[in-house]
Scaffold this motif. Sequence first.
Motif: not given
Length: 248
Positions: A87-90, A125-127, A140-142, A146-149
Amino acid sequence: MMAKRPYIICHMVTSIDGKVTGDFLSCPEAAEACEVYYELNRRYKNEGAAGFICGRVTMESSFTQGWYPDLSAYEPKKKVCGYYMNFLLDSDLMTGNYAIAFDSKGRLGWKSAFIEDSDPGYDKAQIIEVLTQDCDPRYLTYLESLKIPYFFAGDTEIDIEYALAYLCDHTDINWLLLEGGSIINGAFLRAGCVDELSLVVAPLIAEKEDKPLFFDGELTPFELKDSTAKDGVAVMRYVRNDKNEAVT
């Protein structure tokens, strides 16, 4: 040929006898060493370090303090062709300042996608979670809520070389600080993924049960690059003299 990966500086406070965890860190005699450590952490960040890596135990003691979510509230992720998917963010949602948690079984309880800390070297810092397939699918859903990659770097144990290559390929990370603890430091050393040491030595001998800089370390040559002293604290920087090619 080794895959392209970020340059890694292991940055730690140690006792004179090379321990990195224990009661010595909370002694008044270690206070100056800890302050120098944080000063250097901020300097490395200003010079271009993209963040820091810690193992689960260090992340828990420093940031999550043992809290963990009730996963019964989350639907489990499904496997695709026998595996959970990354799961990665743009890219425009990635900040360039990262707290990378090597958390093989998904045991860290975060409350937001960013570190909240009084020190500017860590705050915001982005986790990013580095996991194995041996984790609770509800976790993973959790993380996604939170939008944590997160991404997977092994079935039951994290493949460090693969994890670093993946970070290099999918983010803007060129170099990182490895900040313990003992187990993850040792694993990085055995994988040949420690390019430099940045050691701040507190003027204390630690207890015998305290953890060493590298758990299960192995013979590895380094050369002294720089050494200074400030208010009774020694600061030493070593470069690995047989290090393979890495991004700087």
